[in-house]
Scaffold this motif. Structure first.
Motif, PDB file in Angstrom:
ATOM      1  N   THR A 176       0.975  -1.127   0.003  1.00  0.00           N
ATOM      2  CA  THR A 176      -0.206  -0.319  -0.126  1.00  0.00           C
ATOM      3  C   THR A 176       0.980   1.492  -0.136  1.00  0.00           C
ATOM      4  O   THR A 176       0.661   2.633  -0.841  1.00  0.00           O
ATOM      5  CB  THR A 176      -0.745   0.216   1.429  1.00  0.00           C
ATOM      6  N   LYS A 177       1.992   1.109   1.104  1.00  0.00           N
ATOM      7  CA  LYS A 177       2.758   2.405   0.587  1.00  0.00           C
ATOM      8  C   LYS A 177       3.554   2.562  -0.977  1.00  0.00           C
ATOM      9  O   LYS A 177       3.509   3.810  -0.939  1.00  0.00           O
ATOM     10  CB  LYS A 177       3.787   1.958   2.064  1.00  0.00           C
ATOM     11  N   SER A 179       2.158   2.070  -3.302  1.00  0.00           N
ATOM     12  CA  SER A 179       2.231   2.241  -4.217  1.00  0.00           C
ATOM     13  C   SER A 179       1.366   4.287  -4.004  1.00  0.00           C
ATOM     14  O   SER A 179       0.329   4.624  -5.146  1.00  0.00           O
ATOM     15  CB  SER A 179      -0.098   2.176  -4.801  1.00  0.00           C
ATOM     16  N   LEU A 180       1.105   4.774  -2.882  1.00  0.00           N
ATOM     17  CA  LEU A 180       0.760   6.189  -2.750  1.00  0.00           C
ATOM     18  C   LEU A 180       1.851   6.830  -3.305  1.00  0.00           C
ATOM     19  O   LEU A 180       3.690   6.396  -4.004  1.00  0.00           O
ATOM     20  CB  LEU A 180       1.239   6.595  -1.029  1.00  0.00           C
ATOM     21  N   LYS A 184       4.460  11.592  -0.849  1.00  0.00           N
ATOM     22  CA  LYS A 184       3.371  11.236   0.281  1.00  0.00           C
ATOM     23  C   LYS A 184       4.260  10.347   1.809  1.00  0.00           C
ATOM     24  O   LYS A 184       3.999  10.311   2.750  1.00  0.00           O
ATOM     25  CB  LYS A 184       2.261  10.126   0.214  1.00  0.00           C
ATOM     26  N   ALA A 194       0.095   8.969   6.848  1.00  0.00           N
ATOM     27  CA  ALA A 194       0.393   7.582   5.342  1.00  0.00           C
ATOM     28  C   ALA A 194       0.356   6.652   5.746  1.00  0.00           C
ATOM     29  O   ALA A 194      -0.066   6.277   5.458  1.00  0.00           O
ATOM     30  CB  ALA A 194       0.735   8.015   4.141  1.00  0.00           C
ATOM     31  N   SER A 197      -2.533   5.343   7.733  1.00  0.00           N
ATOM     32  CA  SER A 197      -3.415   4.988   6.885  1.00  0.00           C
ATOM     33  C   SER A 197      -3.294   3.797   6.717  1.00  0.00           C
ATOM     34  O   SER A 197      -4.021   2.621   6.637  1.00  0.00           O
ATOM     35  CB  SER A 197      -3.613   6.212   6.191  1.00  0.00           C
ATOM     36  N   CYS A 198      -2.074   3.220   5.902  1.00  0.00           N
ATOM     37  CA  CYS A 198      -1.873   2.364   5.055  1.00  0.00           C
ATOM     38  C   CYS A 198      -1.532   0.829   6.537  1.00  0.00           C
ATOM     39  O   CYS A 198      -1.998  -0.009   5.642  1.00  0.00           O
ATOM     40  CB  CYS A 198       0.207   2.603   4.843  1.00  0.00           C
TER      41      CYS A 198
END
Length: 278
Positions: A176-177, A179-180, A184, A194, A197-198
């Motif tokens: 997920t990180k 993909s940011l 961020k 960020a 949230s991940c």
């Protein structure tokens, strides 16, 4: 002399574990399987309100001492092992999905086995079936009455829960990180949000997948280990249908998700602060 990077990772992990435990200890109240079926059906909010009425607000932090004894060194061991494994096998490369699973699972195996005796004591300390006055007294009592092997009760169920949880968590967290937008995840003010949230996203799925093993593990550690107890615990939940394994899933998933997300957020921020790549 500068400390070894793994020692720095241990210190960062220990502090992150301290913060997450202190914040989310109220969610760790034992509301899983008990001797009273009616109690099993009460909700998280009902339990929290009941504790506040009977034991006042400090009652929500009942068991925080054994939690600290387990979490501070346990999370430190986890992150130092994770850091060491990552540096050894991946160096400056980011691990893929499978690599993240192996890193998270390997780190959790080491930390889980090492800290299991304290986990057993913590589980018993909170369930109300034992009149332990302290962590040291509980350790002494278990060794004298049940033998040292009892401190490792539920090892199989613990590893079946924690190793997959950690592996799945790290996989989703890292992916997920990745993909940011790169901006961020940096030294920007939005980086902690960020990361958190991940962590929340990764923790929800990992918690739900490992909930059945968590239920069996907690039951086994309360009543001391035996294959018969393990089998009966698994069968008991199974006879109640799939929902039997997910009784108490919401508070458990909420706590594990929040604690993991907070621990990883604090850990990564501290590692960045001292100039180490987490």
């Amino acid at each position: 002399m500068c400390a070894h990077p793994a020692i720095k990772a241990f210190m960062c992990g220990s502090l992150s574990g301290t913060c997450s435990t202190l914040l989310f200890q109220p969610l760790d109240l034992d509301i899983g399987p008990t001797d009273h079926p009616a109690v099993d059906r009460v909700g998280m909010v009902t339990v929290l309100l009941s504790v506040v009425r009977t034991e006042k607000l400090p009652g929500l932090w009942k068991g925080v001492s054994p939690s600290f004894v387990r979490t501070i060194p346990g999370v430190g061991i986890y992150f130092s092992t994770y850091y060491s494994l990552k540096q050894h096998f991946f160096q400056d490369r980011s691990p893929g999905a499978l690599g993240a699973v192996l890193l998270g699972g390997g780190a959790r195996t080491v930390a889980g086995v090492f800290m299991l005796p304290v986990t057993v004591i913590k589980t018993r300390f909170e369930c109300g079936r034992y009149s332990y006055s302290s962590v040291v007294g509980a350790l002494r009592s278990v060794c004298q009455t049940e033998g040292t092997a009892a401190l490792f009760s539920g090892l199989t169920a613990t590893l079946l829960r924690d190793v997959p949880f950690s592996g799945i968590y790290v996989m989703f967290y890292s992916q997920t990180k990745a993909s940011l937008p790169k901006g961020k995840i940096s030294a920007s003010p939005s980086a902690p949000l960020a990361n958190f949230s991940c962590g929340i996203l990764a923790g929800v799925l990992a918690s739900l997948v490992t909930q059945p093993a968590d239920m069996v593990k907690t039951h086994v550690q309360k009543y001391s280990w035996s294959f018969i107890i393990f089998s009966r615990s698994a069968l008991s939940f199974w006879e109640n249908g799939l929902q039997g394994y997910f009784r108490g899933a919401v508070p458990r998933a909420l706590r594990r998700t929040m604690m993991a997300a907070m621990a990883w957020t604090v850990y990564e921020q501290m590692m960045a602060h001292i100039g180490l790549k987490s």
